[in-house]
Design a protein around this motif. Structure first.
Motif, PDB file in Angstrom:
ATOM      1  N   LEU A 163      87.724  24.204   3.000  1.00 23.56           N
ATOM      2  CA  LEU A 163      86.964  25.448   2.745  1.00 23.56           C
ATOM      3  C   LEU A 163      86.146  25.425   2.047  1.00 23.56           C
ATOM      4  O   LEU A 163      85.342  25.881   1.705  1.00 23.56           O
ATOM      5  N   GLN A 164      87.270  24.995   0.301  1.00 19.29           N
ATOM      6  CA  GLN A 164      86.127  25.153  -0.663  1.00 19.29           C
ATOM      7  C   GLN A 164      84.693  24.087  -0.952  1.00 19.29           C
ATOM      8  O   GLN A 164      83.915  24.562  -0.934  1.00 19.29           O
ATOM      9  N   ARG A 165      85.208  22.607   0.405  1.00 15.48           N
ATOM     10  CA  ARG A 165      84.280  21.836   0.280  1.00 15.48           C
ATOM     11  C   ARG A 165      83.386  22.023   1.912  1.00 15.48           C
ATOM     12  O   ARG A 165      81.833  22.235   1.311  1.00 15.48           O
ATOM     13  N   THR A 166      83.590  23.098   2.517  1.00 18.84           N
ATOM     14  CA  THR A 166      82.522  23.731   4.110  1.00 18.84           C
ATOM     15  C   THR A 166      82.133  24.918   2.972  1.00 18.84           C
ATOM     16  O   THR A 166      80.632  24.759   3.085  1.00 18.84           O
ATOM     17  N   MET A 167      81.952  25.863   2.297  1.00 23.39           N
ATOM     18  CA  MET A 167      81.466  26.509   1.407  1.00 23.39           C
ATOM     19  C   MET A 167      80.661  25.851   0.706  1.00 23.39           C
ATOM     20  O   MET A 167      79.423  26.623   0.486  1.00 23.39           O
ATOM     21  N   MET A 168      81.032  25.010   0.285  1.00 23.40           N
ATOM     22  CA  MET A 168      79.591  24.435  -0.850  1.00 23.40           C
ATOM     23  C   MET A 168      78.618  23.492  -0.141  1.00 23.40           C
ATOM     24  O   MET A 168      77.353  24.226  -0.331  1.00 23.40           O
ATOM     25  N   LEU A 169      78.765  23.425   1.197  1.00 22.62           N
ATOM     26  CA  LEU A 169      78.280  22.922   1.983  1.00 22.62           C
ATOM     27  C   LEU A 169      76.821  23.988   2.655  1.00 22.62           C
ATOM     28  O   LEU A 169      76.232  23.498   2.767  1.00 22.62           O
ATOM     29  N   VAL A 170      77.909  24.781   2.872  1.00 20.86           N
ATOM     30  CA  VAL A 170      76.789  25.500   3.147  1.00 20.86           C
ATOM     31  C   VAL A 170      75.967  26.770   2.357  1.00 20.86           C
ATOM     32  O   VAL A 170      74.830  26.853   2.596  1.00 20.86           O
ATOM     33  N   PHE A 171      76.270  26.726   0.790  1.00 21.41           N
ATOM     34  CA  PHE A 171      75.399  26.746  -0.031  1.00 21.41           C
ATOM     35  C   PHE A 171      73.836  25.995   0.002  1.00 21.41           C
ATOM     36  O   PHE A 171      72.913  26.216  -0.629  1.00 21.41           O
ATOM     37  N   PHE A 172      74.624  24.801  -0.084  1.00 24.40           N
ATOM     38  CA  PHE A 172      73.367  24.156  -0.143  1.00 24.40           C
ATOM     39  C   PHE A 172      72.744  23.598   1.148  1.00 24.40           C
ATOM     40  O   PHE A 172      71.610  23.542   0.824  1.00 24.40           O
ATOM     41  N   SER A 173      73.436  24.447   2.100  1.00 24.17           N
ATOM     42  CA  SER A 173      72.213  24.026   2.701  1.00 24.17           C
ATOM     43  C   SER A 173      71.163  25.527   3.121  1.00 24.17           C
ATOM     44  O   SER A 173      70.148  25.209   3.130  1.00 24.17           O
ATOM     45  N   SER A 174      71.933  26.599   2.711  1.00 14.59           N
ATOM     46  CA  SER A 174      70.931  28.061   2.398  1.00 14.59           C
ATOM     47  C   SER A 174      69.486  27.424   1.025  1.00 14.59           C
ATOM     48  O   SER A 174      68.199  27.520   1.176  1.00 14.59           O
ATOM     49  N   ILE A 175      69.155  26.971   0.486  1.00 20.22           N
ATOM     50  CA  ILE A 175      68.861  26.003  -0.547  1.00 20.22           C
ATOM     51  C   ILE A 175      67.799  25.679  -0.019  1.00 20.22           C
ATOM     52  O   ILE A 175      66.655  25.650  -0.030  1.00 20.22           O
ATOM     53  N   GLY A 176      68.096  24.336   1.103  1.00 19.48           N
ATOM     54  CA  GLY A 176      67.355  23.704   1.589  1.00 19.48           C
ATOM     55  C   GLY A 176      66.474  24.689   2.494  1.00 19.48           C
ATOM     56  O   GLY A 176      65.072  24.738   2.690  1.00 19.48           O
ATOM     57  N   LEU A 177      66.945  25.527   3.487  1.00 20.84           N
ATOM     58  CA  LEU A 177      66.298  26.304   4.604  1.00 20.84           C
ATOM     59  C   LEU A 177      65.778  27.405   3.602  1.00 20.84           C
ATOM     60  O   LEU A 177      64.843  27.883   4.215  1.00 20.84           O
ATOM     61  N   SER A 178      65.932  27.989   2.123  1.00 23.35           N
ATOM     62  CA  SER A 178      65.386  28.675   1.478  1.00 23.35           C
ATOM     63  C   SER A 178      64.420  28.230   1.026  1.00 23.35           C
ATOM     64  O   SER A 178      63.088  28.959   0.878  1.00 23.35           O
ATOM     65  N   ALA A 179      63.685  25.823   1.300  1.00 20.05           N
ATOM     66  CA  ALA A 179      62.776  25.839   0.642  1.00 20.05           C
ATOM     67  C   ALA A 179      61.770  25.767   1.450  1.00 20.05           C
ATOM     68  O   ALA A 179      61.389  25.115   1.981  1.00 20.05           O
ATOM     69  N   ASN A 180      60.470  26.802   1.124  1.00 14.12           N
ATOM     70  CA  ASN A 180      59.622  27.206   2.240  1.00 14.12           C
ATOM     71  C   ASN A 180      57.633  26.471   1.680  1.00 14.12           C
ATOM     72  O   ASN A 180      57.587  26.513   0.267  1.00 14.12           O
ATOM     73  N   PHE A 181      57.379  25.202   2.279  1.00 19.45           N
ATOM     74  CA  PHE A 181      56.777  24.005   1.529  1.00 19.45           C
ATOM     75  C   PHE A 181      55.423  25.247   1.416  1.00 19.45           C
ATOM     76  O   PHE A 181      54.424  25.066   0.744  1.00 19.45           O
ATOM     77  N   ALA A 182      54.862  26.502   2.437  1.00 16.52           N
ATOM     78  CA  ALA A 182      53.891  27.273   1.958  1.00 16.52           C
ATOM     79  C   ALA A 182      53.954  27.940   0.553  1.00 16.52           C
ATOM     80  O   ALA A 182      52.895  28.090   0.183  1.00 16.52           O
TER      81      ALA A 182
END
Length: 402
Positions: free
Chosen positions: A65-84
Protein backbone atom coordinates in the motif's frame (compact mmCIF):
# COMPACT_ATOMS: atom_id res chain seq x y z
CA UNK A 1 2.80 -7.03 15.28
CA UNK A 2 1.88 -7.01 11.59
CA UNK A 3 -0.93 -4.90 10.14
CA UNK A 4 -2.70 -5.83 6.90
CA UNK A 5 -3.79 -3.44 4.13
CA UNK A 6 -7.03 -2.24 5.73
CA UNK A 7 -5.48 -1.86 9.17
CA UNK A 8 -2.53 0.04 7.72
CA UNK A 9 -4.83 2.38 5.79
CA UNK A 10 -6.97 3.04 8.86
CA UNK A 11 -3.93 3.79 11.02
CA UNK A 12 -2.45 6.04 8.32
CA UNK A 13 -5.67 8.06 8.24
CA UNK A 14 -5.56 8.44 12.02
CA UNK A 15 -1.97 9.67 11.75
CA UNK A 16 -3.05 12.25 9.18
CA UNK A 17 -5.94 13.45 11.34
CA UNK A 18 -3.56 13.79 14.29
CA UNK A 19 -1.22 15.85 12.11
CA UNK A 20 -4.05 18.10 10.88
CA UNK A 21 -5.18 18.67 14.48
CA UNK A 22 -1.70 19.62 15.72
CA UNK A 23 -0.69 21.83 12.78
CA UNK A 24 -3.94 23.75 13.11
CA UNK A 25 -3.36 24.43 16.80
CA UNK A 26 0.44 24.77 17.09
CA UNK A 27 1.48 28.02 15.44
CA UNK A 28 5.16 27.05 15.18
CA UNK A 29 4.29 24.07 12.99
CA UNK A 30 2.07 26.10 10.67
CA UNK A 31 4.59 28.95 10.42
CA UNK A 32 7.26 26.57 9.13
CA UNK A 33 4.81 24.77 6.82
CA UNK A 34 5.60 21.38 8.38
CA UNK A 35 3.43 18.80 6.52
CA UNK A 36 0.67 17.18 8.55
CA UNK A 37 1.82 13.61 7.76
CA UNK A 38 5.28 14.48 9.07
CA UNK A 39 3.93 15.87 12.34
CA UNK A 40 1.56 12.98 13.03
CA UNK A 41 3.96 10.38 11.68
CA UNK A 42 6.91 11.43 13.78
CA UNK A 43 4.81 11.47 16.95
CA UNK A 44 3.58 7.94 16.25
CA UNK A 45 7.13 6.85 15.38
CA UNK A 46 8.38 8.20 18.71
CA UNK A 47 5.59 6.40 20.57
CA UNK A 48 6.38 3.13 18.80
CA UNK A 49 10.08 3.60 19.55
CA UNK A 50 9.29 3.97 23.26
CA UNK A 51 7.14 0.82 23.09
CA UNK A 52 10.01 -1.01 21.39
CA UNK A 53 12.56 0.10 24.00
CA UNK A 54 10.34 -0.82 26.96
CA UNK A 55 8.55 -3.97 25.80
CA UNK A 56 10.66 -5.03 22.82
CA UNK A 57 7.70 -4.92 20.43
CA UNK A 58 8.15 -4.13 16.73
CA UNK A 59 5.48 -3.14 14.26
CA UNK A 60 5.28 -3.71 10.49
CA UNK A 61 2.79 -2.22 8.05
CA UNK A 62 1.63 -3.11 4.56
CA UNK A 63 4.51 -2.08 2.28
CA UNK A 64 2.52 -2.69 -0.93
CA UNK A 65 0.00 0.00 0.00
CA UNK A 66 2.85 2.38 0.87
CA UNK A 67 4.58 1.74 -2.45
CA UNK A 68 1.38 2.17 -4.46
CA UNK A 69 0.65 5.53 -2.84
CA UNK A 70 4.21 6.63 -3.62
CA UNK A 71 3.77 5.74 -7.29
CA UNK A 72 0.40 7.54 -7.36
CA UNK A 73 2.06 10.70 -6.07
CA UNK A 74 4.89 10.69 -8.59
CA UNK A 75 2.44 9.89 -11.38
CA UNK A 76 0.52 13.01 -10.40
CA UNK A 77 3.74 15.06 -10.62
CA UNK A 78 4.24 13.81 -14.18
CA UNK A 79 0.62 14.42 -15.11
CA UNK A 80 0.95 18.00 -13.84
CA UNK A 81 3.97 18.82 -16.03
CA UNK A 82 2.48 20.96 -18.78
CA UNK A 83 4.95 21.85 -21.55
CA UNK A 84 2.85 24.90 -22.39
CA UNK A 85 3.72 26.37 -18.98
CA UNK A 86 7.41 25.80 -19.63
CA UNK A 87 7.12 27.76 -22.87
CA UNK A 88 5.22 30.50 -21.04
CA UNK A 89 8.02 30.82 -18.50
CA UNK A 90 10.50 31.41 -21.33
CA UNK A 91 14.22 32.05 -20.92
CA UNK A 92 14.12 32.99 -17.19
CA UNK A 93 12.50 29.64 -16.35
CA UNK A 94 15.17 27.74 -18.29
CA UNK A 95 17.88 29.76 -16.54
CA UNK A 96 16.36 28.96 -13.17
CA UNK A 97 16.28 25.27 -14.10
CA UNK A 98 20.00 25.48 -14.83
CA UNK A 99 20.58 27.16 -11.47
CA UNK A 100 18.55 24.45 -9.73
CA UNK A 101 20.59 21.76 -11.52
CA UNK A 102 23.82 23.38 -10.33
CA UNK A 103 22.58 23.33 -6.73
CA UNK A 104 21.61 19.64 -6.99
CA UNK A 105 25.11 18.79 -8.22
CA UNK A 106 26.70 20.78 -5.39
CA UNK A 107 24.44 19.25 -2.72
CA UNK A 108 25.27 15.71 -3.82
CA UNK A 109 28.99 16.48 -4.09
CA UNK A 110 29.00 17.98 -0.59
CA UNK A 111 26.95 15.06 0.71
CA UNK A 112 29.11 12.30 -0.80
CA UNK A 113 32.52 13.71 0.11
CA UNK A 114 31.28 15.07 3.44
CA UNK A 115 30.04 11.63 4.47
CA UNK A 116 33.31 10.00 3.40
CA UNK A 117 35.30 12.55 5.42
CA UNK A 118 33.19 11.68 8.47
CA UNK A 119 33.60 7.93 7.97
CA UNK A 120 30.13 7.21 6.59
CA UNK A 121 29.06 5.32 3.49
CA UNK A 122 28.70 7.83 0.59
CA UNK A 123 25.09 6.67 0.18
CA UNK A 124 24.28 8.47 3.42
CA UNK A 125 25.67 11.62 1.81
CA UNK A 126 23.16 11.32 -1.01
CA UNK A 127 20.35 11.09 1.54
CA UNK A 128 21.70 14.24 3.21
CA UNK A 129 22.01 15.80 -0.25
CA UNK A 130 19.55 16.49 -3.04
CA UNK A 131 17.58 13.30 -2.32
CA UNK A 132 15.90 14.89 0.68
CA UNK A 133 16.80 18.59 0.44
CA UNK A 134 15.84 19.43 -3.12
CA UNK A 135 13.67 16.30 -3.26
CA UNK A 136 11.70 16.61 -0.02
CA UNK A 137 9.97 13.89 1.99
CA UNK A 138 8.38 12.07 -0.93
CA UNK A 139 11.53 11.81 -3.03
CA UNK A 140 13.60 11.07 0.08
CA UNK A 141 11.45 8.12 1.07
CA UNK A 142 11.40 6.80 -2.49
CA UNK A 143 15.16 6.93 -2.95
CA UNK A 144 15.79 5.55 0.55
CA UNK A 145 14.36 2.24 -0.60
CA UNK A 146 16.57 2.26 -3.70
CA UNK A 147 19.73 3.18 -1.78
CA UNK A 148 19.03 0.50 0.83
CA UNK A 149 18.75 -2.12 -1.91
CA UNK A 150 21.80 -0.91 -3.86
CA UNK A 151 24.16 -0.15 -0.96
CA UNK A 152 22.81 -2.32 1.86
CA UNK A 153 22.79 0.57 4.32
CA UNK A 154 20.55 0.57 7.39
CA UNK A 155 18.19 3.24 8.69
CA UNK A 156 17.91 4.92 5.26
CA UNK A 157 14.18 5.63 5.57
CA UNK A 158 14.52 7.04 9.08
CA UNK A 159 17.42 9.20 8.01
CA UNK A 160 15.59 10.45 4.91
CA UNK A 161 12.59 11.60 6.94
CA UNK A 162 14.81 13.33 9.50
CA UNK A 163 16.90 15.08 6.82
CA UNK A 164 13.85 16.20 4.85
CA UNK A 165 12.26 17.66 7.98
CA UNK A 166 15.52 19.43 8.92
CA UNK A 167 15.68 20.92 5.43
CA UNK A 168 12.04 21.99 5.52
CA UNK A 169 12.55 23.93 8.74
CA UNK A 170 15.82 25.60 7.73
CA UNK A 171 14.55 26.32 4.22
CA UNK A 172 11.94 28.50 5.87
CA UNK A 173 14.41 30.04 8.32
CA UNK A 174 17.14 31.24 5.94
CA UNK A 175 14.93 32.57 3.11
CA UNK A 176 14.10 35.83 4.90
CA UNK A 177 17.66 36.67 6.05
CA UNK A 178 19.04 35.93 2.57
CA UNK A 179 16.45 38.23 1.01
CA UNK A 180 17.16 40.97 3.57
CA UNK A 181 20.89 40.78 2.86
CA UNK A 182 20.33 41.08 -0.89
CA UNK A 183 17.81 43.89 -0.48
CA UNK A 184 20.44 46.00 1.28
CA UNK A 185 22.45 45.89 -1.94
CA UNK A 186 19.51 47.22 -3.91
CA UNK A 187 18.61 49.83 -1.29
CA UNK A 188 15.03 48.66 -1.74
CA UNK A 189 12.51 50.35 0.52
CA UNK A 190 9.33 48.81 1.85
CA UNK A 191 6.20 49.43 -0.20
CA UNK A 192 3.27 51.10 1.62
CA UNK A 193 0.43 48.69 2.16
CA UNK A 194 -2.01 50.42 -0.22
CA UNK A 195 0.54 50.21 -3.05
CA UNK A 196 1.36 46.56 -2.42
CA UNK A 197 -1.37 45.21 -4.67
CA UNK A 198 -0.84 42.17 -6.86
CA UNK A 199 -2.92 42.48 -10.01
CA UNK A 200 -1.96 39.12 -11.51
CA UNK A 201 -5.05 37.39 -12.86
CA UNK A 202 -3.64 33.88 -12.37
CA UNK A 203 -0.82 32.92 -10.05
CA UNK A 204 0.31 29.56 -8.79
CA UNK A 205 -0.88 29.87 -5.21
CA UNK A 206 -4.35 30.92 -6.43
CA UNK A 207 -4.71 29.12 -9.77
CA UNK A 208 -7.78 29.40 -11.96
CA UNK A 209 -8.72 25.81 -12.73
CA UNK A 210 -10.68 25.31 -15.92
CA UNK A 211 -12.15 22.01 -14.67
CA UNK A 212 -13.58 21.39 -11.25
CA UNK A 213 -13.39 18.19 -9.22
CA UNK A 214 -16.30 15.90 -10.06
CA UNK A 215 -16.89 12.20 -10.65
CA UNK A 216 -15.85 12.34 -14.31
CA UNK A 217 -12.65 14.23 -13.54
CA UNK A 218 -11.81 11.73 -10.80
CA UNK A 219 -12.38 8.75 -13.11
CA UNK A 220 -10.25 10.35 -15.85
CA UNK A 221 -7.46 11.07 -13.37
CA UNK A 222 -7.51 7.58 -11.88
CA UNK A 223 -7.43 6.16 -15.41
CA UNK A 224 -4.36 8.22 -16.29
CA UNK A 225 -2.66 7.28 -13.02
CA UNK A 226 -3.41 3.59 -13.66
CA UNK A 227 -1.72 3.89 -17.07
CA UNK A 228 1.29 5.57 -15.41
CA UNK A 229 1.60 2.75 -12.87
CA UNK A 230 1.14 0.02 -15.48
CA UNK A 231 3.57 1.47 -18.03
CA UNK A 232 5.99 2.56 -15.31
CA UNK A 233 6.17 -0.98 -13.91
CA UNK A 234 6.65 -2.38 -17.43
CA UNK A 235 9.47 0.05 -18.25
CA UNK A 236 11.09 -0.65 -14.89
CA UNK A 237 11.20 -4.38 -15.63
CA UNK A 238 12.43 -3.69 -19.16
CA UNK A 239 15.28 -1.44 -17.98
CA UNK A 240 16.55 -3.64 -15.15
CA UNK A 241 20.18 -4.62 -15.59
CA UNK A 242 20.73 -2.01 -18.31
CA UNK A 243 22.29 1.45 -18.35
CA UNK A 244 18.75 2.90 -18.21
CA UNK A 245 17.82 1.30 -14.87
CA UNK A 246 16.01 3.81 -12.66
CA UNK A 247 13.70 3.58 -9.63
CA UNK A 248 10.14 2.61 -10.56
CA UNK A 249 8.70 5.95 -9.47
CA UNK A 250 10.88 7.77 -12.00
CA UNK A 251 9.40 5.70 -14.85
CA UNK A 252 5.88 6.46 -13.56
CA UNK A 253 6.75 10.16 -13.47
CA UNK A 254 8.16 10.11 -17.03
CA UNK A 255 5.10 8.22 -18.25
CA UNK A 256 2.86 10.87 -16.69
CA UNK A 257 4.74 13.66 -18.48
CA UNK A 258 4.44 11.99 -21.87
CA UNK A 259 0.80 10.97 -21.34
CA UNK A 260 -0.34 14.40 -20.15
CA UNK A 261 1.31 16.34 -22.95
CA UNK A 262 0.32 13.86 -25.67
CA UNK A 263 -3.33 14.09 -24.61
CA UNK A 264 -3.13 17.88 -24.40
CA UNK A 265 -1.22 18.63 -27.59
CA UNK A 266 -2.46 15.87 -29.89
CA UNK A 267 -6.00 15.19 -28.70
CA UNK A 268 -6.73 18.69 -27.28
CA UNK A 269 -7.71 17.10 -23.96
CA UNK A 270 -8.26 19.52 -21.08
CA UNK A 271 -6.51 17.87 -18.16
CA UNK A 272 -8.30 17.98 -14.78
CA UNK A 273 -5.42 19.74 -13.03
CA UNK A 274 -7.24 20.31 -9.75
CA UNK A 275 -8.23 16.64 -9.51
CA UNK A 276 -4.69 15.54 -10.33
CA UNK A 277 -3.41 17.82 -7.59
CA UNK A 278 -5.98 16.55 -5.06
CA UNK A 279 -5.44 12.84 -5.71
CA UNK A 280 -1.66 13.29 -5.85
CA UNK A 281 -1.71 15.04 -2.49
CA UNK A 282 -3.84 12.25 -1.01
CA UNK A 283 -1.38 9.67 -2.32
CA UNK A 284 1.60 11.56 -0.87
CA UNK A 285 -0.13 12.03 2.51
CA UNK A 286 -0.99 8.35 2.92
CA UNK A 287 2.45 7.31 1.68
CA UNK A 288 4.24 9.59 4.15
CA UNK A 289 1.97 8.55 7.02
CA UNK A 290 2.79 4.86 6.47
CA UNK A 291 6.49 5.58 5.89
CA UNK A 292 6.75 7.58 9.09
CA UNK A 293 4.76 5.05 11.12
CA UNK A 294 7.28 2.45 9.97
CA UNK A 295 10.33 4.39 11.15
CA UNK A 296 12.77 2.59 13.42
CA UNK A 297 14.27 5.62 15.08
CA UNK A 298 16.64 3.56 17.22
CA UNK A 299 18.64 2.79 14.08
CA UNK A 300 19.66 6.46 13.78
CA UNK A 301 21.68 6.64 16.99
CA UNK A 302 25.12 6.20 15.42
CA UNK A 303 24.38 8.49 12.46
CA UNK A 304 22.90 11.52 14.19
CA UNK A 305 26.01 13.70 14.75
CA UNK A 306 27.86 13.11 11.44
CA UNK A 307 24.70 13.66 9.40
CA UNK A 308 23.88 16.80 11.40
CA UNK A 309 27.31 18.18 10.46
CA UNK A 310 26.63 17.51 6.77
CA UNK A 311 23.17 19.10 6.96
CA UNK A 312 24.55 22.19 8.69
CA UNK A 313 27.09 22.52 5.89
CA UNK A 314 24.29 22.15 3.33
CA UNK A 315 22.41 25.07 4.91
CA UNK A 316 25.51 27.27 4.60
CA UNK A 317 25.96 26.12 0.99
CA UNK A 318 22.33 26.94 0.17
CA UNK A 319 22.50 30.46 1.58
CA UNK A 320 25.84 31.15 -0.12
CA UNK A 321 24.60 29.73 -3.43
CA UNK A 322 21.43 31.83 -3.34
CA UNK A 323 23.45 35.00 -2.76
CA UNK A 324 26.34 34.39 -5.15
CA UNK A 325 24.68 32.37 -7.92
CA UNK A 326 20.87 32.47 -7.94
CA UNK A 327 20.71 36.23 -7.39
CA UNK A 328 23.33 37.06 -10.02
CA UNK A 329 22.22 34.61 -12.71
CA UNK A 330 18.59 35.69 -12.41
CA UNK A 331 19.40 39.36 -12.99
CA UNK A 332 20.60 40.96 -9.72
CA UNK A 333 17.32 42.86 -9.39
CA UNK A 334 14.30 42.73 -7.09
CA UNK A 335 12.81 39.75 -8.91
CA UNK A 336 16.13 37.97 -8.39
CA UNK A 337 15.91 38.66 -4.64
CA UNK A 338 12.47 37.06 -4.44
CA UNK A 339 13.65 34.15 -6.59
CA UNK A 340 16.62 33.64 -4.26
CA UNK A 341 14.36 33.52 -1.22
CA UNK A 342 12.14 31.02 -3.00
CA UNK A 343 15.14 28.91 -4.01
CA UNK A 344 16.13 28.64 -0.35
CA UNK A 345 12.65 27.30 0.31
CA UNK A 346 12.53 24.44 -2.17
CA UNK A 347 16.32 23.94 -2.36
CA UNK A 348 16.21 22.80 1.27
CA UNK A 349 12.55 22.08 1.80
CA UNK A 350 9.54 22.12 -0.51
CA UNK A 351 7.51 24.34 -2.85
CA UNK A 352 5.10 25.54 -0.10
CA UNK A 353 8.13 26.74 1.89
CA UNK A 354 9.39 28.54 -1.21
CA UNK A 355 6.04 30.26 -1.71
CA UNK A 356 5.93 31.25 1.98
CA UNK A 357 9.43 32.74 1.72
CA UNK A 358 8.47 34.78 -1.33
CA UNK A 359 5.23 35.97 0.21
CA UNK A 360 7.16 37.17 3.27
CA UNK A 361 9.32 39.34 1.00
CA UNK A 362 6.60 40.60 -1.33
CA UNK A 363 4.33 41.48 1.59
CA UNK A 364 6.79 44.25 2.51
CA UNK A 365 8.56 45.16 -0.72
CA UNK A 366 6.02 44.67 -3.50
CA UNK A 367 4.92 41.92 -5.83
CA UNK A 368 7.13 39.86 -8.15
CA UNK A 369 5.12 38.31 -10.99
CA UNK A 370 8.22 36.69 -12.43
CA UNK A 371 9.13 34.87 -9.22
CA UNK A 372 5.61 33.57 -8.58
CA UNK A 373 5.49 32.18 -12.11
CA UNK A 374 8.91 30.50 -12.13
CA UNK A 375 9.62 29.13 -8.63
CA UNK A 376 6.39 27.18 -8.08
CA UNK A 377 6.53 25.78 -11.61
CA UNK A 378 10.10 24.54 -11.20
CA UNK A 379 9.59 23.41 -7.60
CA UNK A 380 6.33 21.57 -8.19
CA UNK A 381 6.82 20.10 -11.66
CA UNK A 382 10.28 20.08 -13.19
CA UNK A 383 12.59 19.72 -10.19
CA UNK A 384 11.69 16.04 -9.65
CA UNK A 385 12.54 15.23 -13.27
CA UNK A 386 15.80 17.14 -12.99
CA UNK A 387 16.73 15.63 -9.63
CA UNK A 388 16.01 12.07 -10.77
CA UNK A 389 18.15 12.53 -13.86
CA UNK A 390 21.15 13.93 -11.99
CA UNK A 391 20.84 11.43 -9.13
CA UNK A 392 21.37 8.61 -11.61
CA UNK A 393 24.91 9.94 -12.13
CA UNK A 394 25.63 10.62 -8.46
CA UNK A 395 24.44 7.16 -7.43
CA UNK A 396 27.15 5.81 -9.74
CA UNK A 397 29.67 8.13 -8.11
CA UNK A 398 28.64 6.93 -4.65
CA UNK A 399 28.85 3.31 -5.83
CA UNK A 400 32.41 3.93 -7.02
CA UNK A 401 33.48 5.13 -3.56
CA UNK A 402 31.30 2.57 -1.75
Amino acid sequence: MTFDTYETLALACLVLLLGYFLVKRVKLLSNFNIPEPVVGGFIVAIVLTVVHEIWGLSFSFDSNLQRTMMLVFFSSIGLSANFARLIKGGKPLVMFLVVAAMLIAIQDTVGIFGSMALGLDPAYGLIAGSVTLTGGHGTGAAWAETLTNDFGISGAMELAMACATFGLVFGGIIGGPVARFLLTRLHKEEVPEDENVDDVQEVFEKPVYRRKVNSRAIIETISMMAVCLLVGQFLDELAKGTAFQLPTFVWCLFTGVILRNTLTLVFKFTAPDQTIDVLGTVGLSIFLAIALMSLKLWELAGLALPVFVILTLQVVVMATFAILVTYRVMGSDYDAVVLSAGHCGFGLGATPTAVANMQAVTAHFGHSHKAFLIVPMVGAFFIDLLNASLLKFFVEVAAYFH
